[in-house]
Design an enzyme around this catalytic site. Structure first.
Site, PDB file in Angstrom:
ATOM      1  N   LYS A 175     -32.027 -73.074 -14.570  1.00 25.95           N
ATOM      2  CA  LYS A 175     -32.759 -74.078 -13.806  1.00 25.95           C
ATOM      3  C   LYS A 175     -34.214 -74.155 -14.260  1.00 25.95           C
ATOM      4  O   LYS A 175     -34.896 -73.140 -14.363  1.00 25.95           O
ATOM      5  CB  LYS A 175     -32.693 -73.742 -12.314  1.00 25.95           C
ATOM      6  N   THR A 208     -40.259 -76.796  -1.052  1.00 30.25           N
ATOM      7  CA  THR A 208     -39.085 -76.553  -1.898  1.00 30.25           C
ATOM      8  C   THR A 208     -38.398 -75.228  -1.554  1.00 30.25           C
ATOM      9  O   THR A 208     -37.595 -74.728  -2.335  1.00 30.25           O
ATOM     10  CB  THR A 208     -39.486 -76.540  -3.380  1.00 30.25           C
ATOM     11  N   GLY A 210     -35.860 -72.660  -0.520  1.00 33.41           N
ATOM     12  CA  GLY A 210     -34.404 -72.684  -0.441  1.00 33.41           C
ATOM     13  C   GLY A 210     -33.724 -73.541  -1.488  1.00 33.41           C
ATOM     14  O   GLY A 210     -32.500 -73.706  -1.443  1.00 33.41           O
ATOM     15  N   THR A 211     -34.480 -74.044  -2.458  1.00 31.61           N
ATOM     16  CA  THR A 211     -33.888 -74.936  -3.460  1.00 31.61           C
ATOM     17  C   THR A 211     -32.764 -74.258  -4.237  1.00 31.61           C
ATOM     18  O   THR A 211     -31.681 -74.829  -4.414  1.00 31.61           O
ATOM     19  CB  THR A 211     -34.965 -75.423  -4.445  1.00 31.61           C
ATOM     20  N   GLY A 212     -33.009 -73.027  -4.704  1.00 30.63           N
ATOM     21  CA  GLY A 212     -31.997 -72.332  -5.501  1.00 30.63           C
ATOM     22  C   GLY A 212     -30.749 -72.009  -4.707  1.00 30.63           C
ATOM     23  O   GLY A 212     -29.616 -72.180  -5.203  1.00 30.63           O
ATOM     24  N   CYS A 213     -30.944 -71.535  -3.486  1.00 26.30           N
ATOM     25  CA  CYS A 213     -29.796 -71.244  -2.614  1.00 26.30           C
ATOM     26  C   CYS A 213     -28.974 -72.502  -2.369  1.00 26.30           C
ATOM     27  O   CYS A 213     -27.740 -72.490  -2.409  1.00 26.30           O
ATOM     28  CB  CYS A 213     -30.280 -70.692  -1.270  1.00 26.30           C
TER      29      CYS A 213
END
Length: 268
Positions: A175, A208, A210-213
């Site tokens: 990412k 942003t 919590g974007t990865g979760c």
């Protein structure tokens, strides 16, 4: 049959990341979510003030309870704070039908607070990476997994994704959201070696959390709904881009607020 996905991760008491974000992403993408908690965090939009690891025997008890009863079609793995928890989760995965596995190697919170002990990185690489159908590190996590500098551009990203494949990953979604510039581009690499780029315009917002979760959970939701991996990633990428674009509609906390998981359902 109802599509069911499981998240194995830590809890975010502020509700923006971790188990809470995972279950929201599952629901927003039409999937019933179950959960296995690995850690509790005292956390809000400004940072993490305390972490309590769940005892390993209770982590395994949760896994046995969920997988023995529910017809699970996909599994997402997030925060695993220690080597012993990683080993426990790996053993539990091998003992059950889990569906495709999405591994988000959570190491540091958006606030910069560490979420994975340094001693646990080797266990993550040896125990879980080979079990996952796709791993979804951000630039910082990939650098830590490889003990390398943070990728400075697309050529570096491709090189690091190839190195992660060499460590036993079946596929990698690297990412680019923590990069710089006007675009936020993610790289998907499989055993075929043909890179696929998911390109989005970078959105100017501090919200942003919590974007990865959310992205990894949305991928798992797509897999639970019988999408092939590339399609699930593409759909999840679009969903998360929309959730970031709508994040400023929410007024949550005084720090880095969460993305808007239900932007497609709530009125502005």
């Amino acid at each position: 049959m109802t599509a069911i996905a499981v998240t194995i991760a830590g809890s975010d008491s502020g509700g923006g990341a971790g188990i809470q974000a995972d279950l929201k992403a599952f629901s927003a993408n039409g999937v019933y979510g179950a959960s296995v908690l690995t850690a509790l965090t005292a956390q809000n939009t400004r940072g993490v003030s305390a972490i309590h690891d769940v005892p390993t025997e209770f982590v395994r008890a949760q896994m046995d309870a969920v997988y023995s009863d529910l017809s699970v079609k996909a599994t997402k793995i997030g925060m695993l704070a220690s080597a012993t928890i990683i080993e426990t989760v790996a053993a539990g995965l091998k003992a059950h039908e889990t569906g495709p596995i999405v591994l988000d190697p959570v190491m540091v919170a958006a606030s910069g607070d560490p979420l994975l002990a340094e001693s646990a990185v080797a266990s993550l690489l040896s125990e879980l990476v080979p079990l996952a159908d796709v791993i979804t590190p951000n630039l910082h996590e990939a650098a830590r997994m490889l003990d390398a500098p943070i990728a400075a551009g697309e050529a570096d990203m491709l090189s690091q994704a190839e190195r992660l494949m060499g460590l036993g990953a079946r596929s990698v979604l690297l990412k680019g959201g923590h990069g710089t510039g006007d675009d936020s581009n993610d790289l998907f690499l499989t055993a075929t070696g043909e890179p696929v780029w998911f390109r989005q315009t970078r959105i100017a917002t501090e919200n942003t959390h919590g974007t990865g979760c959310t992205l990894s959970s949305a991928i798992a939701a797509g897999l639970a709904r019988q999408m092939v991996l590339g399609e699930a990633i593409a759909a999840a990428n679009q969903y998360v881009h929309g959730a970031i674009a709508a994040a400023d509609q929410l007024e949550i906390g005084s720090g880095h607020g969460p993305v808007h998981h239900f932007y497609q359902m709530w009125s502005a």
